[in-house]
Design an enzyme around this catalytic site. Structure first.
Site, PDB file in Angstrom:
ATOM      1  N   GLU B 109     -43.335  11.492  46.986  1.00 34.92           N
ATOM      2  CA  GLU B 109     -42.292  11.903  46.038  1.00 34.92           C
ATOM      3  C   GLU B 109     -41.374  12.948  46.658  1.00 34.92           C
ATOM      4  O   GLU B 109     -40.186  13.010  46.339  1.00 34.92           O
ATOM      5  CB  GLU B 109     -42.928  12.383  44.738  1.00 34.92           C
ATOM      6  CG  GLU B 109     -43.671  11.234  44.034  1.00 34.92           C
ATOM      7  CD  GLU B 109     -44.213  11.595  42.664  1.00 34.92           C
ATOM      8  OE1 GLU B 109     -43.773  12.607  42.090  1.00 34.92           O
ATOM      9  OE2 GLU B 109     -45.086  10.857  42.177  1.00 34.92           O
ATOM     10  N   HIS B 268     -60.366  21.269  45.986  1.00 37.86           N
ATOM     11  CA  HIS B 268     -61.666  21.272  46.623  1.00 37.86           C
ATOM     12  C   HIS B 268     -61.572  21.361  48.143  1.00 37.86           C
ATOM     13  O   HIS B 268     -62.343  22.090  48.778  1.00 37.86           O
ATOM     14  CB  HIS B 268     -62.483  20.032  46.242  1.00 37.86           C
ATOM     15  CG  HIS B 268     -63.855  20.083  46.828  1.00 37.86           C
ATOM     16  ND1 HIS B 268     -64.164  19.484  48.028  1.00 37.86           N
ATOM     17  CD2 HIS B 268     -64.957  20.743  46.438  1.00 37.86           C
ATOM     18  CE1 HIS B 268     -65.433  19.753  48.329  1.00 37.86           C
ATOM     19  NE2 HIS B 268     -65.929  20.518  47.382  1.00 37.86           N
ATOM     20  N   LYS B 309     -67.717  29.494  48.495  1.00 37.75           N
ATOM     21  CA  LYS B 309     -66.367  29.067  48.873  1.00 37.75           C
ATOM     22  C   LYS B 309     -65.368  30.191  48.640  1.00 37.75           C
ATOM     23  O   LYS B 309     -64.285  30.212  49.213  1.00 37.75           O
ATOM     24  CB  LYS B 309     -65.972  27.831  48.052  1.00 37.75           C
ATOM     25  CG  LYS B 309     -66.825  26.624  48.440  1.00 37.75           C
ATOM     26  CD  LYS B 309     -66.632  25.432  47.520  1.00 37.75           C
ATOM     27  CE  LYS B 309     -67.508  24.272  47.982  1.00 37.75           C
ATOM     28  NZ  LYS B 309     -67.585  23.176  47.019  1.00 37.75           N
TER      29      LYS B 309
END
Lengths: 137, 337
Positions: B109, B268, B309
């Site tokens: 896009e 993620h 994380k």
């Protein structure tokens, strides 16, 4: 005799003929996807080879042009039958030529061939196939 | 139990800093920026936006002082469908981010908008009629099919170029390399509109864009037709070697910051890469997803701490809001103020 021509994919229909990998094929099924996020409209064409019975498929934009075989449908008379070949005479030109039974005769009429009968045979791109019976001469 | 004592129970604010909740008094403010400066004290998500501005400003200050904080920016495709695309392109042009992860739409896009814009539409239209008219809907944004038909005209030669390169180099290109080459292709083939493109500036500034699910969009649709039309099985896109690149970018950095718009893959991939360094040092999430279904998309930074994380001592905040409302303000306050 027997050549080819260019036809736009959007004009093709099941039952017509198309060249895929240089093999003349009869079109069985066409699936079209309308323009969308995959771009312009595309057609997926499934076809069966006239001479080898093999199923082939191609995908093309509907605006593309493809090669289509020009098939000459002619009448011939069976002059002689040997275990491997049929000797045919063209009823218009009186040309004599041999056709191998294994690859040059429609399976449906293979056991119906008789000397003296007329048949319809197709010629395209230098290749010949006996397609159907036309009765006694 | 005395009902009066239940209602008028004595309170104690021991251990709690008493910062009053207050909004801007509009008679006393002259600019929107002054109003935004109040956000931290307004409460609810405005407070979170205020905190996000503070966190990112900290990151920017360190970078300006020459200290290394590697900024990872992740966003889903709908972000690029919207006008936030121009905000992101600005960040990339001015090298305010170092690594990008996005989904397929985030790539295609962005390219398509350099050919023709999307148009403002409406949430409630007759979608079946839209299909008849050949207009695709993304929320209240319309994308007429002709944009994709035009995109295809550029992609076919681009795939041919990729095939040539792969043959010459004797190896498949990784998705991030494909996107880099797409940026070069844009530079060669497109006009001034390319200067508002994320991919174009990422190419110019050598900022890698990772997209492990590159085939899950129009790019993949066109790749399918390219391959089926030609019977091609040679053109390959490598995602295995990209994971090595992405993870190493997190490991080697002195400090990292993770700015994540939306959820799913980009979110993620970024926080996971940071797992390899013991967690990211700064995190700003902007999402509308909820945590109650256990999805990653709805999980706040704190959940990432349990995975290693995000560092337990990291500076993080989550803003539960539509990115289009919040991100232009966030970027303006951090970069221009």
């Amino acid at each position: 005799m027997g050549d080819k021509t260019r036809v736009q994919v959007s004009k093709l229909k099941p039952g017509r003929y198309i060249l895929i990998d240089d093999e003349p094929c009869r079109i069985g099924n066409i699936t079209v996807s309308s323009p969308g996020k995959h771009g312009s409209a595309k057609a997926r064409i499934e076809a069966v080879g006239i001479f080898d019975g093999k199923v082939r498929s191609i995908v093309k934009p509907t605006s593309a042009e493809v090669d289509v075989p020009i098939i000459d449908k002619r009448t011939g008379q069976i002059i002689a039958i040997t275990p491997d070949t049929v000797q045919l005479m063209d009823m218009e030109t009186y040309d004599l030529f041999d056709v191998p039974i294994a690859t040059g005769v429609n399976d449906e009429i293979k056991d119906k061939l008789k000397e003296g009968i007329n048949v319809e045979y197709w010629e395209t791109l230098g290749r010949i196939k006996i397609m159907k019976l036309k009765g006694e001469s | 139990m005395d009902p009066k004592k239940a209602v008028l129970k004595e309170s104690s604010t021991e251990g709690i800093k008493e910062l009053p909740i207050t909004g801007p008094w509009l008679e006393n403010v002259d600019s929107l920026e002054e109003i935004i400066n109040y956000y931290e004290r307004i409460g609810f998500q405005a407070t979170h936006l205020g905190k996000a501005i503070e966190i990112w400003k900290k990151v920017e200050k360190k970078r300006e002082n020459g200290e290394e904080v590697r900024v990872f920016l992740g966003y889903t495709s709908n972000i690029i469908s919207s006008g936030v695309r121009e905000i992101i392109a600005y960040l990339v042009k001015h090298k305010k981010v170092d690594v990008i992860v996005t989904t397929a739409g985030g790539i295609e896009e962005d390219f398509i908008k350099a050919l023709k814009p999307f148009i403002l539409g409406d949430w409630s239209v007759n979608d079946a009629e839209m299909r008849q008219k050949g207009i695709n809907r993304i929320g209240n944004i319309f994308v007429p099919n002709d944009r994709y038909v035009e995109f295809e005209k550029y992609m076919i030669p681009f795939f041919e170029r990729l095939l040539e390169i792969e043959r010459r180099e004797g190896r498949p290109l990784t998705a991030s390399e494909v996107i880099y080459k797409l940026g070069r292709y844009m530079d060669e083939k497109l006009g001034k509109e390319k200067e508002k493109s994320v991919i174009y500036w990422a190419y110019k500034n050598n900022i890698p864009i990772f997209c492990p699910a590159l085939t899950d969009g129009s790019f993949g649709d066109m790749l399918y037709f390219f391959k089926e039309e030609r019977g091609d099985r040679e053109l390959i896109i490598d995602i295995a070697n990209d994971i090595v690149k992405l993870n190493n970018l997190a490991i080697i950095a002195k400090e990292t910051a993770s700015i994540i718009l939306g959820g799913s893959l980009p979110k993620h991939a970024i926080i996971n890469a940071n797992l390899f360094r013991g967690g990211t040092d700064y995190a700003i999430y902007i999402t509308t997803a909820i945590p109650w279904d256990g999805s990653l998309s709805g999980a706040p930074p704190s959940e990432g701490v349990s995975w290693g994380k995000i560092k337990a001592k990291a500076d993080y905040v989550e803003i539960w809001a539509d990115t289009t409302l919040v991100f232009p303000i966030l970027v303006w306050m951090v970069m221009k103020e």
